[in-house]
Structures are given as C-alpha cells and as structure tokens.
Write a protein that holds these residues in place. Structure first.
Motif, PDB file in Angstrom:
ATOM      1  N   PHE A  61       0.838  -1.197   0.000  1.00 11.00           N
ATOM      2  CA  PHE A  61       0.000   0.000   0.000  1.00 11.00           C
ATOM      3  C   PHE A  61       0.873   1.247   0.000  1.00 11.00           C
ATOM      4  N   THR A  62       0.436   2.282  -0.657  1.00  9.43           N
ATOM      5  CA  THR A  62       1.120   3.570  -0.599  1.00  9.43           C
ATOM      6  C   THR A  62       0.841   4.231   0.745  1.00  9.43           C
ATOM      7  N   GLY A  63       1.896   4.692   1.403  1.00 11.48           N
ATOM      8  CA  GLY A  63       1.733   5.352   2.701  1.00 11.48           C
ATOM      9  C   GLY A  63       1.574   4.396   3.854  1.00 11.48           C
ATOM     10  N   ARG A  64       1.777   3.115   3.604  1.00 10.64           N
ATOM     11  CA  ARG A  64       1.738   2.111   4.673  1.00 10.64           C
ATOM     12  C   ARG A  64       2.985   1.242   4.543  1.00 10.64           C
ATOM     13  N   GLY A  65       3.431   0.675   5.675  1.00  9.86           N
ATOM     14  CA  GLY A  65       4.630  -0.146   5.637  1.00  9.86           C
ATOM     15  C   GLY A  65       4.729  -1.033   6.851  1.00  9.86           C
TER      16      GLY A  65
END
Length: 764
Positions: A61-65
């Motif tokens: 996901f973009t902005g998640r890690g």
C-alpha cells in the motif's frame, strides 16, 4: 541439610564470593542495552482479527509499511493560504522522509498530493497538515529510534515557529519507553533513600542496612542481565523493567530483612557465626524459600494469557523473585558469615530508642490480639463489611489498553495526538481499519459488496466518516467502480495515490477506514466496533473475508483474551496456594481461610483502583488524571502478585502460631503469641513495600502508577485490617478447627517447624 549447606559456605566462602562478583559483573554488562531492546508492542492476541489486519497492511500500500507514521506539522506563524507555508511545512516533512534511520518507503497525504486533494489533510485551523508515511523498518526498530528523531525534530523547528509531531503506535510506545526509563530513575531516587531510612530504623545498624542492599543489587542485576539476553531473541514489553524493579525491590528487602534479623537474633543469644548461620538457614531460609515459591508459582499462572505484555511482566516478576530468593539463601549467608558479629556494628541511635524487652504477656500486640479474641464477632464484622463495601465499585471496573493519554501533555507525541483529534476529529488518530481480502480476482460482484458495506458503515451511530477508494473509483465508472482499476495508470496522480493507499498492489486486499466520533476506549466507540464487525460478517464468505483492526479492535481483543483466561489463572493460583498451605500447615480449613482473606484484600484493592483511576476521586493527589478506565493488564497482574504477597504474610504469621499451638495446645494464647512475635516483622516488611510501591505510584507513567497504587493499597490493608484484626478474630472463632485434617487428630505434640524470624528489640 541446613548444616551441610552452612559447612559448604564456611569452606568455599571466598570462592562463592568471587563467583558472585564475576556473575554480577557479567550480568551488569549484559543489562546495559536492555532498555533499547524492549518493545512497546505485545498487545496483539495471536490469530485475532486485529493482528491479522495489522499484518495485512504491512506491505503493498502507498503510505503504509512495516511501521507507520503520521507526520503532523503545525505552523504558528502562517496558514496554508500563505506562500511561505508550503515551503516551511515541506522542509519539516522532508526531514522525516530523508532520515536514514526511518527508511521511509512511501507517503500519502498533504505532502504527496496537490490542489484540492490536499484539503482532507488540512486541519480546521488551516495551520495544521498531516502526511502518512510508511516505513521499511519493523515496529521494534521504529520504537527504538523514534524518540530521538522526535526530539531532534522538535528542537530543530521550534525556533521557526513549527510544531512537528510523529503520531503513531510506534512513536507513542517509543515515547512511553523513554518515559519509563526516566520514571524508573525517579522512582529509584525516591525509593532507595526511603528504604535506607526504614532499614536503619529497623536494624539500628549501618552494617546490617548496607548488607541488606546486597540482595536487592544481586536480584535486580541478574534479572536485568538475563532479560537483556532474552530480549535479543524474543519480544519483551517495555513495562517489564518497571514491574521487575518494583516487585524486586519489595521482595528483596523483605527477604533480606527476614534473614538478617534472624541471624542477628541468634548472635545476640550468644551463638557463634556458624551456629547462627545454621539456625538462620533452617528457619528463616526455609520461610524465604517457601514464600518465594508461592509468589513465583502464582505469577506463573499469568503465562496462560496470550498477550505478550502480560507474559513479559510475569517473566520479569518470576525471575526477580527467584533471584531474590537465591540471593537471600546463598549470597547473603556468605556475606553474613564473613562479617560475623560485625553485622551488629555501626549502631545508630534514632528517636524513640531501642524497644525494651518485654514478656509476651506485656507485649502490646499480644494485648491487642487478646482484646480482639474476647469479642471476635464484634471485631470481625466491621472490617469485613468495610472491605466488602470497598470492593463493590470494582464490580463495574472498565479496562482498556494504554493510549496517548498516558503520555504527559508536554510531550511532542501527546501534542500531536491531541492536535490531530482537535483539528481532524476525535477519532482521526485511532481509525478502525476494515481489511477485506478477496478470494480470486477482484470483480464487479466484489465491488457491489464493498460499496454496500461502505454505505452501511456510514449509517452506523458514532461514525464521523468512512474513507475508502470507492469514491475515486465511482467518479471514473459509477456503475462498475472496480472495473476502473484497470485504468489506474491513466488516472491523475492524486487519484492514483488515493486508490493505492486503500487497495494493495496485487489487488487482493481493500481497506475501508472508519473514523469514529470518539476516543478508542470510549463506550460509544467500543459499541461501534461490535456493530462494524457485525456488518463485516455480512460479506459473502465464499469470496470476501473481512477483519477489523485498529486501536479499538486491539483493546477489545486484548480484554477478551484476559477475560477468557481469567478463570483458569484464578483457579490455578488458588489451587497452588491451597495445596502449598495444606502441606505446610496440615490443615484443610486454614488454607481456605487464607484464600477468603486474600479475596477480601484483592476485592477492596480493585474497588479503590476503580474509585481513583476510573472515577477520578483523589487522582490529582497522585499527580495524574483519570482516563475513565483502568489499564487492562493491571487487575490480572495485581491478582497474581497480591495472592503471592498476601500468602507470604499468612505464612509468616501462621508458622509462629502453629509452633506456639504445638507447644501449648492453647488456641487463644498461640494466636496472640504468634501475632506478638510476627507483628513487628510484618509491619516492618509492609512499611518497606509501601515505600517502594509508593515511589512508583508517584513517579511512574499511568499504567505503572496504577500497578504501584494497587500494590501499596493491598499491602497496607493486609498488614493492618487483615493480619492484625480479621486473622485473630477468625482464628478464635474457628478454635481447634484451625488444625483439622481428616484422619489426623490435632494434638499439641511439639513438631519441628520453621520458626519465624523476629527481632523484637529492633522491629517495632
């Protein structure tokens, strides 16, 4: 056995002393990095929905890690309409994105979007913006480095009128870790001088007081060294160090008090140091060994709870108690033998002078016990009713996991949480994540089910809004929103980022974020969580699987895990205590009486805990505030620890009572004499524990304050109402039934029994 052990100490004393110094030095070196190895996690229940949701969001996901941050920037000089704002806020966000320690993978929000897309990430005051950042470092690493990063950011941009806060679970628990270290130091600075003064008052000897610290130093040093080694391979909670220190100091000074007092007593009777050591090991040594066994086994029942935070604290307590016992019966006897009668040196004259030697019948504790036993019902009912009345508020105790409110308002992390709630909605800092996994390829049927779910979620009470990719996808294809994913590469950059923030790169996971209108622990939001789960359960199970994550889900799952295991934990503790007391006192009813008294003490403690920390009565006197609930791990920890500690006092008292009963056969006199012989020791031990637990109550962060307060209250109740009033009254009413065991007729035949260590001339 005691004599053989004493012979070994006499023969190998210098070797044992050298081995102790080497082991303690090694443990001290190993313990140095402990704080940096501890984790702020441990709240996930293995296999729970909240854990599965967290795992699903770690990649794709973009902005998640692996770990996530919300970078909040508040400009005190400019608004978003001013040209300077973008450059100033951008530098602050870039300082986070470019920090090698954090290894930022992607971002989503004010920094990465443009134009109208930024509006959702601008606060109501038009001075506050947020950007979500996904990190490629695990949560454990993030928690270790974030306090330093946060401190540097706050210092760097404060002069420019910028407030920069890192808002996330990792930053919160990293801050809690740092605060735990500072509060631990403060508690030690308060506790050690108090312990020193109390021990001087009890021993009236500088040497004996100094020797008492040998046990504390050894127990804590060995515990922290071993915990540090274990933390290199296993996740251990940040609360383990505070809990181990608090319990370790309490039991170690108590156990050393028992050993040293008996050794000094034997020396004063004219015995040489070898004879004094043999008697001490045979009597006080056995008492300490048995008491430590009860505390360790009772606390071990907590390993049944599938929460790492509780298992970590239980491990710390079991280890520190075990090392306190080991230090008391191995290291301390070596030191005492080497000192001999020098342990009596360094006499200190304190106000009140030395207590004059009294015949038992003239002892004030003896007279109090006899007065109580003349009218046992009159003395028993009022304190019992009072304890039951105190326990009633505990029946309505509300519990939850720690949130940002345990951090002081002066902290940049707390500032970020509070400002985010203020500017973006109360629930913005703790959204519920509905994570839906697709079986097979995402299709129109899935899209219809997800759209229906989003609409139902928006209609629930206490829902502020629902964030999802569906609005963006419907703007492209209103009839078939999922089909719009095929043209994702052709969408505008802002729209593409929004979709990629909520839809995984492999298109098999979709996230809907429910923003509630209250705090994660508020009753309305907890009720909302149940409703969200009910709506998620309506998804077609053959193609979609939904789980709910987030702070509320984590807390509810943790509470459920604790409540599910509580009957087993309680049952095992009661069984352990009953069997050990049955074997020790050879009575069926005395162990039952001990358990009932423990329940009275614990119940009253829970009630006072709820009155102070949940309802807020008098909480300001402790230098903290009420959050409307008690930290969920505190009650079950108190239950285990207090059953062990309370049984300690029961053993100290009943050992001497049984010895007197076997000698005289007089139930009333044996109780009064036993109380007279043990009350000074129990009172001294209780004062020491109150000093330790009180220090943590006044200086610790909120969860540790609650634990310290509960322990202090319970010890105070146990050493006064329970031991001094209820025990003699109840034993007088039971009479010879105190010593009843089927198949064995109670007799007053003298039987070898560990004598309770007492120093009547010093312990008052």
């Amino acid at each position: 056995m005691a004599e053989r052990f004493a012979h070994a100490i006499r023969r190998y004393r210098w070797l044992l002393l050298a081995a102790w110094l080497v082991v303690l030095t090694g443990a001290g070196v190993a313990a140095l990095p402990l704080a940096g190895k501890l984790s702020g996690g441990g709240w996930y229940v293995s296999g729970s929905d909240s854990q599965l949701a967290a795992q699903a969001l770690r990649s794709g996901f973009t902005g998640r890690g692996e770990s996530n941050l919300v970078v909040l920037v508040h400009d005190e000089r400019h608004t978003v309409a001013d040209p300077q704002f973008a450059e100033r806020a951008g530098r602050a966000v870039n300082a986070v994105l470019d920090d090698d320690r954090l290894d930022a993978a992607s971002s989503y929000g004010w920094m990465s979007l443009t134009g109208d897309g930024r509006d959702a990430f601008v606060g109501d005051d038009r001075r506050t913006v947020v950007t979500l950042v996904g990190l490629d470092v695990d949560d454990g690493t993030a928690r270790r480095v974030l306090p330093d990063v946060q401190g540097e950011l706050a210092d760097r941009f404060a002069a420019e009128g910028l407030r920069v806060s890192l808002v996330s679970a990792a930053s919160l628990f990293g801050e809690i870790n740092a605060l735990s270290q500072s509060s631990l130091t403060e508690a030690e600075l308060i506790a050690f001088p108090l312990i020193l003064v109390i021990l001087l008052w009890l021993y009236r000897s500088v040497v004996a007081t100094a020797v008492s610290f040998v046990v504390s130093m050894t127990a804590l040093g060995l515990t922290f060294g071993l915990l540090s080694l274990l933390a290199s391979r296993f996740e251990l909670s940040i609360f383990v160090q505070n809990a181990a220190t608090m319990i370790g100091l309490g039991v170690s000074v108590d156990y050393s008090l028992i050993i040293i007092s008996r050794y000094a007593e034997e020396l004063r009777r004219g015995r040489d140091r070898f004879e004094a050591l043999v008697t001490t090991l045979r009597t006080s040594g056995e008492t300490v060994l048995f008491s430590g066994l009860i505390v360790a086994l009772s606390t071990s029942a907590l390993f049944l709870v599938p929460l790492n935070v509780i298992g970590s604290i239980a491990l710390g307590i079991v280890l520190v108690v075990a090392f306190a016992v080991l230090s008391s019966v191995l290291v301390l006897p070596v030191v005492l033998y080497l000192l001999g009668d020098r342990v009596l040196k360094g006499a200190v004259k304190l106000p009140g002078g030395r207590a004059r030697s009294l015949e038992v019948s003239e002892n004030p504790w003896y007279r109090l016990a006899m007065r109580i036993m003349r009218r046992p019902v009159l003395w028993l009912l009022p304190p019992a009713i009072a304890l039951i009345a105190l326990a009633v508020p505990g029946l309505g105790m509300s519990t939850f996991t720690p949130d940002a409110r345990v951090v002081p308002t002066s902290s940049p992390v707390r500032y970020g949480y509070d400002l985010m709630r203020e500017q973006f909605g109360t629930g913005a800092a703790s959204p519920m994540q509905v994570v839906v996994t697709v079986a097979g390829e995402l299709n129109d049927a899935h899209g219809a089910a997800l759209t229906g779910l989003a609409e139902r979620l928006r209609g629930l009470p206490h829902v502020e809004r629902v964030d999802s990719p569906l609005d963006v996808l419907r703007a492209v294809d209103p009839a078939r929103p999922v089909a719009a994913l095929a043209g994702l590469d052709r969408m505008p950059a802002d729209a593409r980022q929004t979709v990629e923030h909520f839809v995984s790169a492999d298109r098999d996971t979709v996230v809907l974020e429910v923003i509630p209108d209250g705090d994660a622990a508020s009753p309305g939001v907890i009720a909302l969580y149940d409703q969200v789960r009910a709506e998620v359960a309506k998804l077609p199970s053959d193609s979609l699987r939904g789980v709910v994550g987030g702070e509320t889900a984590e807390g509810v799952d943790a509470n459920q895990a604790i409540s599910d295991k509580l009957p087993y934990v309680l049952g095992i503790m009661l069984l352990i205590i009953y069997v050990l007391l049955l074997v020790t006192f050879r009575s069926l009813l005395l162990p039952l009486k001990a358990i009932v008294l423990n329940l009275l003490s614990v119940g009253a403690t829970f009630g006072l805990l709820a009155i102070v920390f949940q309802h807020g009565f008098g909480v300001e006197l402790l230098g903290t505030v009420s959050h409307g609930y008690v930290q969920n791990f505190v009650p079950i920890l108190l239950l285990a620890i207090l059953f062990g500690l309370s049984t300690d006092y029961e053993v100290f008292l009943l050992n001497r009572v049984r010895e007197e009963w076997q000698r005289t056969g007089d139930d009333t006199v044996s109780v009064a004499t036993g109380l007279a012989r043990t009350a000074p020791l129990i009172s001294g031990a209780a004062v020491l524990m109150l000093a330790v637990f009180g220090a943590f109550t006044l200086t610790g962060i909120n969860p540790i304050q609650q634990l310290g307060f509960g322990l202090a209250v319970a010890v105070a109740l146990d050493a006064t109402l329970i031991r001094l009033v209820i025990v003699p009254a109840s034993m007088r009413l039971m009479g010879r039934w105190n010593w009843w065991l089927p198949g064995r007729r109670p007799t007053a035949t003298p039987v070898s029994s560990p004598a309770l260590p007492v120093r009547e001339d010093a312990l008052r």
